[in-house]
Design a protein around this motif. Structure first.
Motif, short mmCIF file in Angstrom:
data_model
loop_
_atom_site.label_atom_id
_atom_site.label_comp_id
_atom_site.label_asym_id
_atom_site.label_seq_id
_atom_site.Cartn_x
_atom_site.Cartn_y
_atom_site.Cartn_z
N TRP A 118 0.84 -1.20 0.00
CA TRP A 118 0.00 0.00 0.00
C TRP A 118 0.88 1.25 0.00
O TRP A 118 0.92 2.01 0.96
N ASN A 119 1.57 1.45 -1.10
CA ASN A 119 2.49 2.58 -1.23
C ASN A 119 2.05 3.56 -2.32
O ASN A 119 2.82 4.44 -2.72
N LYS A 120 0.83 3.37 -2.85
CA LYS A 120 0.27 4.21 -3.91
C LYS A 120 1.14 4.20 -5.18
O LYS A 120 1.19 5.16 -5.94
N PHE A 121 1.81 3.08 -5.41
CA PHE A 121 2.76 2.97 -6.51
C PHE A 121 2.63 1.59 -7.14
O PHE A 121 2.45 0.59 -6.45
N LEU A 122 2.71 1.54 -8.47
CA LEU A 122 2.58 0.29 -9.23
C LEU A 122 1.28 -0.41 -8.85
O LEU A 122 1.26 -1.55 -8.38
N VAL A 123 0.17 0.30 -9.07
CA VAL A 123 -1.12 -0.15 -8.57
C VAL A 123 -1.93 -0.98 -9.57
O VAL A 123 -3.10 -1.25 -9.34
N SER A 124 -1.31 -1.37 -10.67
CA SER A 124 -1.98 -2.30 -11.58
C SER A 124 -0.98 -3.35 -12.03
O SER A 124 0.23 -3.07 -12.10
N PRO A 125 -1.45 -4.56 -12.35
CA PRO A 125 -0.52 -5.60 -12.80
C PRO A 125 0.15 -5.26 -14.12
O PRO A 125 1.30 -5.66 -14.36
N LEU A 126 -0.55 -4.54 -14.98
CA LEU A 126 0.04 -4.16 -16.26
C LEU A 126 1.21 -3.19 -16.06
O LEU A 126 2.24 -3.30 -16.73
N GLU A 127 1.03 -2.28 -15.13
CA GLU A 127 2.11 -1.33 -14.85
C GLU A 127 3.28 -2.01 -14.16
O GLU A 127 4.44 -1.75 -14.48
N MET A 128 2.99 -2.89 -13.21
CA MET A 128 4.05 -3.63 -12.53
C MET A 128 4.88 -4.42 -13.54
O MET A 128 6.11 -4.42 -13.51
N LYS A 129 4.20 -5.08 -14.47
CA LYS A 129 4.90 -5.87 -15.49
C LYS A 129 5.76 -4.98 -16.38
O LYS A 129 6.93 -5.28 -16.65
N LYS A 130 5.19 -3.86 -16.83
CA LYS A 130 5.91 -2.92 -17.68
C LYS A 130 7.13 -2.35 -16.95
O LYS A 130 8.22 -2.24 -17.52
N PHE A 131 6.95 -1.99 -15.70
CA PHE A 131 8.01 -1.42 -14.87
C PHE A 131 9.21 -2.37 -14.79
O PHE A 131 10.36 -1.96 -14.97
N ILE A 132 8.94 -3.64 -14.57
CA ILE A 132 10.02 -4.64 -14.45
C ILE A 132 10.64 -4.94 -15.81
O ILE A 132 11.86 -5.07 -15.93
N GLN A 133 9.82 -5.03 -16.84
CA GLN A 133 10.35 -5.30 -18.18
C GLN A 133 11.25 -4.17 -18.66
O GLN A 133 12.22 -4.41 -19.37
N GLU A 134 10.92 -2.94 -18.29
CA GLU A 134 11.76 -1.81 -18.67
C GLU A 134 13.12 -1.86 -17.99
O GLU A 134 14.13 -1.47 -18.59
N ILE A 135 13.17 -2.33 -16.76
CA ILE A 135 14.46 -2.49 -16.08
C ILE A 135 15.29 -3.55 -16.79
O ILE A 135 16.50 -3.42 -16.96
N ASN A 136 14.62 -4.64 -17.17
CA ASN A 136 15.22 -5.68 -18.02
C ASN A 136 16.46 -6.32 -17.40
O ASN A 136 17.50 -6.46 -18.04
N ILE A 137 16.33 -6.70 -16.14
CA ILE A 137 17.37 -7.49 -15.47
C ILE A 137 16.70 -8.79 -15.05
O ILE A 137 15.72 -8.77 -14.30
N PRO A 138 17.21 -9.95 -15.48
CA PRO A 138 16.51 -11.23 -15.26
C PRO A 138 16.23 -11.55 -13.79
O PRO A 138 15.26 -12.26 -13.50
N ASN A 139 17.06 -11.07 -12.89
CA ASN A 139 16.87 -11.43 -11.48
C ASN A 139 16.03 -10.41 -10.71
O ASN A 139 16.05 -10.37 -9.49
N ILE A 140 15.26 -9.60 -11.42
CA ILE A 140 14.26 -8.74 -10.78
C ILE A 140 12.88 -9.22 -11.20
O ILE A 140 12.57 -9.30 -12.38
#
Length: 276
Positions: free
Chosen positions: A151-173
């Motif tokens: 509950w941090n008011k951040f990354l509040v949808s699964p689509l955004e969470m997925k996009k956020f991690i894919q943009e970082i593009n490090i396999p161990n995240i």
């Protein structure tokens, strides 16, 4: 699947010896330790102290599936204070070092906080910048960073969470998915299907949506989580790792509440999971 229990499920005054004794007796496979400023595992813990802690836990036949911390609420990776952000990064690096030493494969990371003072876009940029550095650090230690939905008011949808991690593009995240945390604003089974292989570990607790605040968190099978749908979604993505309970113990009868928690997890894993 295996069942684990977070150290927060035990009374604050409980020693690690007491915790592992109760966890083992209750039938848990593993225990999730917490890094704190003071406590069984702290920022000042030496390698020797950490190894002694490891031996105690192994003596009870318990595994160490993951490592968590509440310190990233205090030292946010998205804070306006550069010193706090740097401290937050040092916390995650310490977690990576400890995880490597204890052969823990996943550490739980709160990616930052959006607030009146810290705008959403600023948090997004700062968090990704920090995680690029931390992901590389953890990768060298063969440790995975699991970003938790909180509950941090951040990354509040699964689509955004997925996009956020894919943009970082490090396999161990990846994602440390918390089933109960989602219920206030979403459906856990939908998040699971969308995040899929990004999910590295799973926290379980229940939540009463009618309450709508922290008082709504409750033990398993006492809230509104549709465990049939959750377990079906986990099966569909072929998740077969730990389910780790993160629920405060009963203040007077902690051992009894942990036994009941273990039994509820058995029901969810064995009965619900095999009932399709």
């Amino acid at each position: 699947m295996k069942k684990g229990v977070n150290e927060w499920c035990f009374p604050e005054e409980c020693s690690i010896d007491q915790a592992v004794t109760v966890a083992s007796k209750a039938g848990f496979d593993g225990i999730e330790l917490n890094l704190s400023e003071n406590g069984n595992l702290s920022l000042s813990s030496t390698d020797q102290e950490i190894n002694r802690l490891h031996m105690k836990i192994k003596d009870y036949g318990l595994e160490l599936p993951s490592l968590s911390t509440s310190l990233l609420w205090k030292y946010s990776l998205t804070s306006n204070n550069p010193k706090e952000r740097e401290k937050g990064k040092q916390v995650v690096k310490k977690m990576s070092d400890i995880a490597s030493l204890l052969q823990i494969d996943t550490i739980l990371v709160v990616p930052g906080i959006v607030s009146k003072e810290v705008s959403y876009d600023t948090a997004y940029e700062r968090s990704q910048e920090a995680l690029l550095e931390l992901g590389e650090y953890a990768r060298k230690s063969k440790v995975t960073i699991g970003i938790e939905n909180v509950w941090n008011k951040f990354l509040v949808s699964p689509l955004e969470m997925k996009k956020f991690i894919q943009e970082i593009n490090i396999p161990n995240i990846g994602v440390y998915f918390d089933v109960g945390n989602i219920l206030l604003y979403g459906f856990p089974e939908q998040w699971i299907q969308i995040l899929a292989e990004l999910i590295k570990k799973v926290h379980v607790k229940d939540f009463k949506t009618a309450v709508g605040n922290f008082s709504g968190f409750t033990s398993l099978l006492q809230g509104d989580v549709n465990w049939k749908e959750v377990m079906l979604a986990l099966a569909n993505i072929q998740y077969n790792d730990y389910l780790i309970a993160e629920i405060p113990s009963h203040p007077i009868f902690p051992e009894k509440s942990l036994q009941q928690l273990s039994q509820s997890m058995d029901f969810i894993i064995q009965e619900v999971h095999s009932s399709w």
